[in-house]
Design a protein around this motif. Structure first.
Motif, PDB file in Angstrom:
ATOM      1  N   GLY A   5       0.835  -1.203   0.000  1.00 52.94           N
ATOM      2  CA  GLY A   5       0.000   0.000   0.000  1.00 52.94           C
ATOM      3  C   GLY A   5       0.866   1.248   0.000  1.00 52.94           C
ATOM      4  N   ALA A   6       0.353   2.320  -0.572  1.00 58.50           N
ATOM      5  CA  ALA A   6       1.097   3.587  -0.627  1.00 58.50           C
ATOM      6  C   ALA A   6       0.157   4.745  -0.358  1.00 58.50           C
ATOM      7  N   ILE A   7       0.669   5.745   0.355  1.00 57.16           N
ATOM      8  CA  ILE A   7      -0.069   6.991   0.580  1.00 57.16           C
ATOM      9  C   ILE A   7       0.753   8.128  -0.007  1.00 57.16           C
ATOM     10  N   ASN A   8       0.167   8.847  -0.941  1.00 56.71           N
ATOM     11  CA  ASN A   8       0.790  10.027  -1.536  1.00 56.71           C
ATOM     12  C   ASN A   8       0.220  11.246  -0.811  1.00 56.71           C
TER      13      ASN A   8
ATOM     14  N   GLU B 238      -6.931  12.258   8.836  1.00 60.61           N
ATOM     15  CA  GLU B 238      -7.482  11.351   9.846  1.00 60.61           C
ATOM     16  C   GLU B 238      -7.480   9.913   9.346  1.00 60.61           C
ATOM     17  N   LYS B 239      -7.756   9.716   8.086  1.00 58.31           N
ATOM     18  CA  LYS B 239      -7.749   8.363   7.526  1.00 58.31           C
ATOM     19  C   LYS B 239      -6.309   7.877   7.345  1.00 58.31           C
ATOM     20  N   SER B 240      -5.424   8.770   6.958  1.00 58.34           N
ATOM     21  CA  SER B 240      -4.038   8.385   6.698  1.00 58.34           C
ATOM     22  C   SER B 240      -3.352   7.850   7.954  1.00 58.34           C
ATOM     23  N   ILE B 241      -3.639   8.443   9.113  1.00 57.22           N
ATOM     24  CA  ILE B 241      -2.938   8.016  10.326  1.00 57.22           C
ATOM     25  C   ILE B 241      -3.435   6.662  10.824  1.00 57.22           C
ATOM     26  N   SER B 242      -4.476   6.124  10.202  1.00 65.69           N
ATOM     27  CA  SER B 242      -4.856   4.750  10.534  1.00 65.69           C
ATOM     28  C   SER B 242      -3.792   3.762  10.065  1.00 65.69           C
ATOM     29  N   LEU B 243      -3.024   4.140   9.041  1.00 68.69           N
ATOM     30  CA  LEU B 243      -1.945   3.290   8.536  1.00 68.69           C
ATOM     31  C   LEU B 243      -0.566   3.852   8.866  1.00 68.69           C
ATOM     32  N   SER B 244      -0.447   5.156   8.928  1.00 69.53           N
ATOM     33  CA  SER B 244       0.820   5.812   9.242  1.00 69.53           C
ATOM     34  C   SER B 244       0.596   6.734  10.431  1.00 69.53           C
TER      35      SER B 244
ATOM     36  N   PRO C 209       2.477   1.705   5.250  1.00 64.00           N
ATOM     37  CA  PRO C 209       2.592   1.838   3.791  1.00 64.00           C
ATOM     38  C   PRO C 209       3.843   2.598   3.376  1.00 64.00           C
ATOM     39  N   LEU C 210       4.117   2.550   2.103  1.00 64.86           N
ATOM     40  CA  LEU C 210       5.044   3.488   1.481  1.00 64.86           C
ATOM     41  C   LEU C 210       4.392   4.869   1.542  1.00 64.86           C
ATOM     42  N   VAL C 211       5.156   5.890   1.898  1.00 62.43           N
ATOM     43  CA  VAL C 211       4.648   7.264   1.962  1.00 62.43           C
ATOM     44  C   VAL C 211       5.463   8.119   0.990  1.00 62.43           C
TER      45      VAL C 211
ATOM     46  N   TYR D  40      10.334  10.184  -0.113  1.00 65.56           N
ATOM     47  CA  TYR D  40       9.506   8.998   0.122  1.00 65.56           C
ATOM     48  C   TYR D  40      10.194   8.151   1.177  1.00 65.56           C
ATOM     49  N   PHE D  41       9.402   7.364   1.890  1.00 64.04           N
ATOM     50  CA  PHE D  41       9.951   6.486   2.918  1.00 64.04           C
ATOM     51  C   PHE D  41       9.004   5.321   3.146  1.00 64.04           C
ATOM     52  N   LYS D  42       9.558   4.242   3.690  1.00 64.46           N
ATOM     53  CA  LYS D  42       8.744   3.089   4.063  1.00 64.46           C
ATOM     54  C   LYS D  42       9.446   2.336   5.186  1.00 64.46           C
TER      55      LYS D  42
END
Length: 324
Positions: A39-42, A72-78, A190-192, A200-202
């Motif tokens: 998974g990735a978040i841009n 708020e949704k992004s911090i569920s994974l990161s 995820p990859l961010v 970018y980082f993971k």
């Protein structure tokens, strides 16, 4: 990593067409998949909504799986992502690639097919004689009907030696760093990727991260070492993106990414020099597009119909003949 947006919408077809091979390779090539879900978040800051809009617009006709997320949704994974990152686009199909296993499988497959791998033999001379190429490498001369220029960052140098016009392959340095962090990373993060192309980082095994400033430093083709300023910039951008402290650097390295002027691969016979075949300009997306690019190159080289898996790939986009 393997992600269908990397390299832009004109590279996406090659990436998508490569997934089946990477995920479910032929049994005689590998017993296991080379992909693992990531998974990735841009992400973009509050003032970068236009970048999120443009990202979605660029891939609107691609059919790729994408979801627009809030912070708020992004911090569920990161969970350590700072609140400044108001705009996010989630790519659920992004995967890690086991590059070491894939590389080893390619080498085993080549050996089974009687490929001879010759290392530490710099090419010093190329000429055409009696309708055949003569190539001097190390202390040996090799003859071949067709010369395939798959020399990466050195592709233009090889072309010059062979009397072909360079297409403008430009090498760029990309720096990477592995770090130990507090708090540690979670293996399921995820990859961010920064939508502005600045980082970018993971997560990395053992609770650290690997990070990059997403840099592209133009250079002549050469063996490269990590740039200390670029490493410092990577760490600074990482700490501005997340509430994570970098405890120490555990590893750093750099590599070359080589691009044609239009940043697309160059695949096919030269338009002027007979029996000179280009396979170059894979940029930073070469590993994730390798299966499809190889099938495309093989078909062009041997004059065969393209494999059925390439039905969505427009070979003309990448043809070497576009450089005349």
């Amino acid at each position: 990593f393997w992600t269908e947006t990397y390299g832009g919408p004109l590279v996406t077809p090659l990436t998508s067409a490569s997934r089946a091979f990477l995920d479910n390779p032929p049994k005689d090539f590998s017993e296991t998949s080379f992909l693992r879900p990531r998974g990735a978040i841009n992400i973009g800051r509050e003032d970068q909504e236009d970048l999120a809009d443009q990202f979605l617009a660029d891939f609107a006709d691609s059919g790729l799986a994408m979801e627009r997320w809030s912070w708020e949704k992004s911090i569920s994974l990161s969970p350590d992502l700072k609140p400044v990152w108001k705009h996010a686009i989630y790519e659920p199909e992004c995967c890690d690639i086991d590059v070491a296993a894939l590389h080893a499988a390619y080498l085993r497959d080549a050996k089974r097919k009687s490929v001879e791998l010759i290392c530490r033999a710099p090419v010093t001379n190329i000429r055409k004689k009696d309708d055949a190429w003569e190539l001097v490498a190390g202390d040996e001369m090799y003859r071949a009907t067709i010369l395939i220029n798959a020399a990466g960052a050195w592709a233009d140098s090889v072309a010059r030696m062979a009397g072909a016009k360079p297409v403008g392959i430009q090498p760029y340095i990309r720096n990477m760093v592995q770090i130990e962090s507090d708090p540690p990373s979670s293996p399921d993060m995820p990859l961010v990727v920064g939508l502005d192309g600045s980082f970018y980082f993971k997560p990395e095994a053992g609770g650290g991260y690997w990070i990059s400033p997403h840099d592209e430093l133009p250079t002549e083709p050469c063996d490269v070492a990590p740039d200390e300023l670029s490493i410092a910039i990577a760490i600074d951008r990482f700490e501005k993106a997340v509430d994570v402290e970098v405890k120490r650097v555990t590893r750093k390295w750099a590599g070359l990414r080589s691009f044609a002027p239009d940043r697309l691969p160059v695949i096919g016979f030269d338009s002027k020099v007979a029996d000179f075949f280009w396979f170059a300009g894979q940029g930073g997306f070469g590993i994730q597009t390798a299966p499809a690019a190889a099938k495309l190159g093989g078909a062009a080289l041997l004059g065969r119909a393209a494999d059925a898996s390439l039905h969505a790939v427009d070979a003309g986009l990448y043809a070497a003949s576009r450089f005349r």
